[in-house]
Design an enzyme around this catalytic site. Structure first.
Site, mmCIF file in Angstrom:
data_model
loop_
_atom_site.group_PDB
_atom_site.id
_atom_site.type_symbol
_atom_site.label_atom_id
_atom_site.label_comp_id
_atom_site.label_asym_id
_atom_site.label_seq_id
_atom_site.Cartn_x
_atom_site.Cartn_y
_atom_site.Cartn_z
ATOM 1 N N LYS A 15 46.530 43.479 40.178
ATOM 2 C CA LYS A 15 45.869 43.583 39.656
ATOM 3 C C LYS A 15 45.282 44.559 38.498
ATOM 4 O O LYS A 15 44.717 44.938 37.888
ATOM 5 C CB LYS A 15 44.425 44.448 41.017
ATOM 6 C CG LYS A 15 43.188 45.389 40.526
ATOM 7 C CD LYS A 15 42.657 45.511 42.073
ATOM 8 C CE LYS A 15 43.410 46.394 42.542
ATOM 9 N NZ LYS A 15 42.761 47.142 43.811
ATOM 10 N N ASP A 16 46.899 45.359 38.801
ATOM 11 C CA ASP A 16 46.503 46.818 38.060
ATOM 12 C C ASP A 16 47.885 46.715 36.482
ATOM 13 O O ASP A 16 47.898 47.248 35.673
ATOM 14 C CB ASP A 16 47.436 48.152 38.260
ATOM 15 C CG ASP A 16 46.299 48.176 39.674
ATOM 16 O OD1 ASP A 16 45.546 48.042 39.566
ATOM 17 O OD2 ASP A 16 47.504 48.310 40.767
ATOM 18 N N THR A 57 34.928 56.235 45.653
ATOM 19 C CA THR A 57 35.500 54.587 44.451
ATOM 20 C C THR A 57 35.974 55.289 42.987
ATOM 21 O O THR A 57 34.984 55.827 42.689
ATOM 22 C CB THR A 57 34.825 53.948 44.641
ATOM 23 O OG1 THR A 57 36.264 52.432 44.380
ATOM 24 C CG2 THR A 57 33.645 53.473 43.990
ATOM 25 N N ARG A 61 34.340 48.354 38.978
ATOM 26 C CA ARG A 61 33.615 47.279 39.629
ATOM 27 C C ARG A 61 32.993 47.790 40.571
ATOM 28 O O ARG A 61 32.118 47.169 41.191
ATOM 29 C CB ARG A 61 34.833 45.852 39.979
ATOM 30 C CG ARG A 61 34.854 44.828 40.304
ATOM 31 C CD ARG A 61 35.886 44.279 41.321
ATOM 32 N NE ARG A 61 36.691 45.098 41.854
ATOM 33 C CZ ARG A 61 36.612 44.371 43.411
ATOM 34 N NH1 ARG A 61 35.457 44.212 44.023
ATOM 35 N NH2 ARG A 61 37.674 45.616 44.140
ATOM 36 N N ARG A 62 33.714 48.654 41.995
ATOM 37 C CA ARG A 62 33.066 48.654 43.031
ATOM 38 C C ARG A 62 32.181 49.477 42.583
ATOM 39 O O ARG A 62 31.271 49.311 43.626
ATOM 40 C CB ARG A 62 34.532 49.121 43.907
ATOM 41 C CG ARG A 62 35.639 49.006 44.466
ATOM 42 C CD ARG A 62 36.724 49.443 45.322
ATOM 43 N NE ARG A 62 37.962 47.967 45.566
ATOM 44 C CZ ARG A 62 38.534 48.916 45.820
ATOM 45 N NH1 ARG A 62 38.804 49.734 45.499
ATOM 46 N NH2 ARG A 62 39.609 48.100 46.075
ATOM 47 N N ARG A 79 40.563 59.416 44.235
ATOM 48 C CA ARG A 79 41.429 58.443 43.649
ATOM 49 C C ARG A 79 42.982 58.932 44.233
ATOM 50 O O ARG A 79 42.875 59.349 45.313
ATOM 51 C CB ARG A 79 41.727 58.860 42.037
ATOM 52 C CG ARG A 79 40.903 58.500 41.356
ATOM 53 C CD ARG A 79 41.774 59.127 39.557
ATOM 54 N NE ARG A 79 40.396 58.676 38.563
ATOM 55 C CZ ARG A 79 40.465 57.208 38.014
ATOM 56 N NH1 ARG A 79 41.250 55.905 38.488
ATOM 57 N NH2 ARG A 79 39.677 57.184 37.320
ATOM 58 N N THR A 84 45.875 59.048 50.638
ATOM 59 C CA THR A 84 45.188 59.571 50.012
ATOM 60 C C THR A 84 43.879 59.614 49.976
ATOM 61 O O THR A 84 43.052 60.864 50.218
ATOM 62 C CB THR A 84 45.666 60.014 48.510
ATOM 63 O OG1 THR A 84 46.680 60.273 48.515
ATOM 64 C CG2 THR A 84 44.994 61.062 47.955
ATOM 65 N N ARG A 85 43.174 58.683 49.921
ATOM 66 C CA ARG A 85 41.711 58.435 49.824
ATOM 67 C C ARG A 85 40.982 58.567 51.225
ATOM 68 O O ARG A 85 40.537 59.429 51.859
ATOM 69 C CB ARG A 85 42.025 56.833 49.021
ATOM 70 C CG ARG A 85 41.632 56.823 47.757
ATOM 71 C CD ARG A 85 41.508 55.695 47.182
ATOM 72 N NE ARG A 85 42.003 55.004 46.581
ATOM 73 C CZ ARG A 85 42.169 53.845 47.317
ATOM 74 N NH1 ARG A 85 41.470 53.059 46.182
ATOM 75 N NH2 ARG A 85 43.510 52.600 46.606
ATOM 76 N N CYS A 171 41.214 46.559 33.590
ATOM 77 C CA CYS A 171 41.765 46.495 35.001
ATOM 78 C C CYS A 171 40.046 47.418 35.161
ATOM 79 O O CYS A 171 39.593 48.126 36.073
ATOM 80 C CB CYS A 171 42.763 47.282 35.533
ATOM 81 S SG CYS A 171 43.148 48.367 34.794
#
Length: 239
Positions: A15-16, A57, A61-62, A79, A84-85, A171
């Site tokens: 994805k990244d 977020t 996309r989200r 981030r 962490t999130r 991305c």
């Protein structure tokens, strides 16, 4: 390191990985794809969020899908890795957040949050896929890695990346996609959104798994329906 010969292959969360890669590098293998769904952490569903809820977020996309579904809520950027999130959520920097179920599964944290139905909340291109890259000219390493390549996962993510390339997206582009394979055909359902979620276009295409032009045709259909608020975030290459 790969091009310099310091390593023979590299493992990535697909994805990244940039959509356009050097021609000297090839995706040699895709492992069996994990669950592609996103998870909502901090609430049972998007529908139950109170107006004004802060959705944490930094993924375009989200953010766009959240605002499209709940324009009365707001997005705040957070981030970091999963821990962490979650810590930022606990600290009150946001009320809820969205995470990839694949990452939670790999960390043994699948009990966090509520998975979102991918038919309603489309995943990111390449989500849940682990890619192994090798030098394109390194036939020996590519042959070794082919032993752990998962054909259905490979075909799906390559089609999704072809769609991204034809859109001129990456991305960071507000695009969501769900790919399914059946009877030697791929069905791709894709949506493009404006960053604020106000505009959304969707198309579904079904084509043979060896039809390399199928994703590009789908990209053309999506862009033909999209308004300026969406198209300005994509830069399709000339055909």
């Amino acid at each position: 390191w790969l091009l310099a010969g310091e390593i023979d292959f590299a493992v990535h969360s697909l994805k990244d990985v940039e959509t356009i890669r050097p021609v000297e590098i090839a995706i040699a293998s895709i492992l069996p794809r994990e669950d592609v769904r996103d998870v909502l952490v901090g609430a049972a569903s998007l529908a139950e969020l109170p107006p004004g809820t802060r959705i944490g977020t930094s993924a375009p996309r989200r953010a766009a899908q959240a605002l499209h579904a709940r324009p009365d809520c707001r997005v705040v950027g957070i981030r970091g890795n999963v821990q962490t999130r979650l810590a930022k959520l606990e600290a009150g920097e946001a009320d809820v957040t969205l995470l990839a179920l694949a990452g939670l599964n790999r960390l043994g944290m699948a009990h966090f949050g509520t998975p979102l139905d991918p038919q309603d909340w489309l995943p990111a291109p390449g989500q849940g896929a682990i890619a192994i890259e090798a030098r394109a000219a390194d036939d020996r390493t590519r042959a070794l890695l082919s032993a752990i390549d998962h054909g259905p996962s490979h075909r799906a993510v390559i089609a999704e990346r072809a769609l991204l390339a034809a859109l001129g997206g990456n991305c960071h582009s507000p695009i969501a996609v769900l790919t399914q394979e059946a009877d030697d055909n791929l069905t791709i359902r894709a949506a493009l959104l404006s960053p604020d979620g106000a505009e959304r276009v969707e198309e579904t295409a079904c084509f043979a798994i060896d039809d390399l032009d199928g994703p590009a045709r789908l990209a053309g259909e999506l862009l033909s329906k999209a308004g300026p608020a969406i198209r300005e975030h994509f830069d399709p290459p000339p055909r």
